[in-house]
Design a protein around this motif. Structure first.
Motif, mmCIF file in Angstrom:
data_model
loop_
_atom_site.group_PDB
_atom_site.id
_atom_site.type_symbol
_atom_site.label_atom_id
_atom_site.label_comp_id
_atom_site.label_asym_id
_atom_site.label_seq_id
_atom_site.Cartn_x
_atom_site.Cartn_y
_atom_site.Cartn_z
ATOM 1 N N ASP A 53 0.689 -1.557 0.037
ATOM 2 C CA ASP A 53 0.105 -0.014 -0.338
ATOM 3 C C ASP A 53 1.263 1.136 0.172
ATOM 4 O O ASP A 53 0.815 1.848 -0.968
ATOM 5 N N ASP A 54 0.584 1.832 0.607
ATOM 6 C CA ASP A 54 2.660 0.678 -0.275
ATOM 7 C C ASP A 54 2.170 -0.266 -0.669
ATOM 8 O O ASP A 54 1.401 -0.877 -0.603
ATOM 9 N N SER A 103 3.617 4.108 7.204
ATOM 10 C CA SER A 103 2.464 3.783 7.834
ATOM 11 C C SER A 103 2.547 4.279 8.937
ATOM 12 O O SER A 103 1.959 4.859 10.075
ATOM 13 N N ARG A 127 -9.020 6.128 -0.891
ATOM 14 C CA ARG A 127 -8.102 5.266 -0.935
ATOM 15 C C ARG A 127 -8.353 3.727 -0.235
ATOM 16 O O ARG A 127 -7.956 2.831 -0.492
ATOM 17 N N TYR A 163 1.251 7.917 3.445
ATOM 18 C CA TYR A 163 0.785 7.198 4.435
ATOM 19 C C TYR A 163 0.371 7.265 5.751
ATOM 20 O O TYR A 163 -0.269 6.471 6.104
ATOM 21 N N TYR A 173 -2.672 6.369 7.450
ATOM 22 C CA TYR A 173 -3.752 4.924 8.096
ATOM 23 C C TYR A 173 -3.823 5.889 9.776
ATOM 24 O O TYR A 173 -4.689 5.504 10.535
#
Length: 649
Positions: free
Chosen positions: A7-8, A137, A313, A516, A520
């Protein structure tokens, strides 16, 4: 490998793998046997496959690849497959070592493909922690630096510390290995899952250890070395001129290399996503400021433009999780009762016999999982006070099933959906904990889940590589254990170096924005506050894009292989929607270079393209080590620029 796609997003080289599959099919039709080429070579015992030199080489390469993955994690989050590079560089370093010892008469054990496989397994396991550790993340999302960029839950944070990061990784990173061990025969022998990356790497390693393959590998390493040097020097050039007035470069050799590894349609999709988002969609939504959302909000607030980006996302990732399950159920599993399946080739008989020879007892795997889970359940609440022991116990009850699902799906599609399972844990545990405790509890739960399912799919890939190179499952398991242990120390140390060297780490617009981490954290906030926290019309837009993603993939599946390659990939299109499109041009340049090269000389492009790409990625990636040290020492490009400019005058 991996890597929602990590997901990265971790993107594999589908083009290369199709070539391997076509070649393998042709060899089988012609009655060619890979193992007959090696029948005069004795297969070493599983203990002899685990050599000291293998782990010394693995340690050096693990540091190199961890720097590369860490840099990508903290910038775009696009991580290319590094298995081939690990196998190639492992072959080169160990071959150089053995050739030196052979010349001096000190060589006691020859270099085998099994040892090469052990090196590749160890390096990928170690550098994989740089991804699953969440440094770009969930882990960094807990920090105060990221919390300050949000208007919600700013008092819920836990700053990174080398001690607790290493401790956390050690108690959660090994569970996935034990959870998948009892199922290795089912996935590799019974279901005959493909594991494309593992298969492609095995073919390369097998070819390296034939006389013709060794010559080609030597040429590939020379090409890799040339472009490694070019990329490293280019990184120095960029670093020096970044601060020069009116002379700024941001042309990344890393992303040119990534573009050469990724399929053409991925790069085109990234560019298309950048155009749709930053040239059209976000400017249009920005005109609704004061109507759809308050005009005075910070740019990172979940109630503003950020909310549209975060949920889009999330839904795209959820769609790919559902599609992965559908793909798994739609693809056929080998029917061992059919006449065709009863005709087992010589290669398959030999590989199956040796794969089942060195069994890892099921009781050992179950006992290992239970013991580590118990230690982890007792330890984690002391690291994260908001993560209660009963949250952890629930995760560990369901984790083996999810680890199998991820390993199974990865065997079919080559996509590891570790981060998607992590997001599921964020929402479930975050909502369960609720209030100010939910944010950190959700992020910590994400880390627990991601590490389990990610290492499970990685080990399954390695089992497939070992199966095809006659490497023992025991040596693969031990190599993965040692590589994971290396990664639990190397990756936090490298992240700590980045954190100390770059004071603006995680800040939007900086050299390492870690986009990210904010995503997150905002997902954790969303899990606690619910959809009511989102701005006006956000859900409708996300439902629309969710439906569009389904429609695009239905069209892609219906058109067949010939025309489907021209349909964009929605997951790749989604990447620039959040982090920007500045890297898309670089990736497309990489695609263009490879495309022109293939038109001029397809054979050389196929043989040396991965080496060129690996050289560009490795050279630019390793430059981050000296640049970090220079930053820690307080050396700035502005100082050097002034010295050189004044000196030239």
């Amino acid at each position: 490998m991996n890597h929602d796609g990590r997901d990265d997003i971790k993107i594999e080289n589908d083009h290369d793998f199709e070539d391997y599959q076509d070649r393998k099919k042709k060899e089988e039709e012609d009655g060619f046997s890979v193992e007959r080429v090696f029948e005069n070579q004795e297969v070493p015992s599983w203990r002899n496959q685990l050599t000291l030199r293998a782990f010394v080489v693995s340690f050096v390469l693990s540091i190199l690849f961890s720097f590369i993955v860490m840099k990508l994690n903290l910038t775009t989050g696009i991580i290319p497959s590094l298995n081939v590079s690990a196998g190639l560089l492992g072959f080169f370093f160990t071959k150089t070592w053995t050739r030196f010892l052979e010349g001096s008469g000190l060589l006691k054990q020859p270099f085998t493909r099994q040892e090469n496989t052990v090196i590749q397994t160890c390096v990928v396991a170690s550098s994989g922690i740089a991804f699953s550790g969440g440094f770009g993340s969930y882990m960094f999302g807990m920090s105060e630096a990221v919390a300050k960029q949000s208007t919600e839950q700013t008092d819920a944070f836990k700053n990174p510390s080398l001690s607790w990061m290493i401790g956390f990784l050690f108690v959660v990173s090994f569970l996935g290995l034990f959870s998948v061990v009892p199922l290795r025969k089912i996935m590799i022998v019974d279901f005959k899952l493909t594991y494309p990356s593992g298969t492609a790497t095995a073919h390369l390693i097998n070819s390296f250890h034939t006389p013709a393959g060794a010559k080609l590998a030597k040429k590939q390493v020379k090409v890799l070395g040339k472009f490694f040097s070019f990329s490293f020097l280019w990184g120095i050039f960029q670093w020096f001129y970044t601060a020069g007035d009116g002379f700024y470069f941001d042309f990344s050799a890393t992303y040119v290399g990534v573009g050469m590894i990724c399929p053409y349609i991925i790069n085109a999709s990234v560019l298309l996503g950048g155009i749709l988002s930053w040239a059209l969609m976000w400017p249009l939504i920005d005109t609704k400021r004061g109507d759809w959302y308050p005009a005075d909000l910070k740019s990172s607030s979940l109630h503003g433009l950020q909310g549209y980006k975060v949920l889009s996302r999330t839904l795209v990732a959820l769609f790919f999780q559902l599609r992965g399950r559908n793909a798994s159920s739609a693809l056929p599993i080998a029917d061992h009762s059919s006449p065709e399946s009863s005709k087992i080739s010589y290669d398959e008989q030999l590989r199956t016999r040796l794969f089942l020879k060195d069994q890892i007892p099921t009781w050992f795997a179950v006992a290992g999982y239970v013991v580590i889970a118990a230690i982890s359940t007792a330890t984690l609440p002391h690291i994260f006070h908001d993560l209660k022991w009963y949250y952890i116990m629930v995760i560990y009850i369901f984790a083996p099933t999810l680890a199998f699902c991820n390993a199974y799906g990865c065997g079919l599609t080559d996509w590891s959906l570790a981060s998607t399972y992590g997001k599921l844990a964020i929402f479930v545990i975050g909502a369960w904990a609720g209030g100010s405790h939910g944010v950190l509890a959700g992020l910590a739960a994400c880390g627990v889940m991601m590490n389990i399912v990610s290492t499970a799919s990685d080990l399954s890939q390695d089992f497939k590589t070992g199966y095809l190179t006659l490497s023992s499952p025991r040596s693969m398991f031990v190599s993965q254990l040692i590589g994971t242990a290396m990664g639990c120390i190397i990756s936090p140390s490298i992240f700590w170096l980045f954190l100390k060297a770059f004071k603006d780490l995680g800040t939007a617009g900086s050299q390492y924005p870690a986009p990210y981490a904010t995503v997150y954290r905002n997902m954790a906030i969303l899990g606690v506050e619910g959809f009511s926290a989102l701005p006006k019309n956000c859900l409708y837009l996300c439902y629309g894009f969710f439906g569009a993603a389904i429609l695009i993939n239905l069209i892609k599946d219906a058109l067949g292989k010939k025309w489907a390659r021209f349909i964009p990939n929605p997951m790749a299109m989604a990447i620039p929607f959040y982090i920007g499109s500045y890297f898309a041009i670089d990736m497309c340049v990489g695609s263009l270079i490879l495309f022109i090269w293939e038109k001029i000389d397809r054979a050389k492009a196929d043989a040396f393209g991965p080496a060129v790409a690996s050289g560009l990625i490795c050279g630019d990636g390793i430059w981050t080590l000296p640049s970090s040290i220079l930053a820690l020492a307080g050396v700035k490009t502005t100082h050097l620029h002034e010295v050189f400019v004044k000196g030239s005058k």
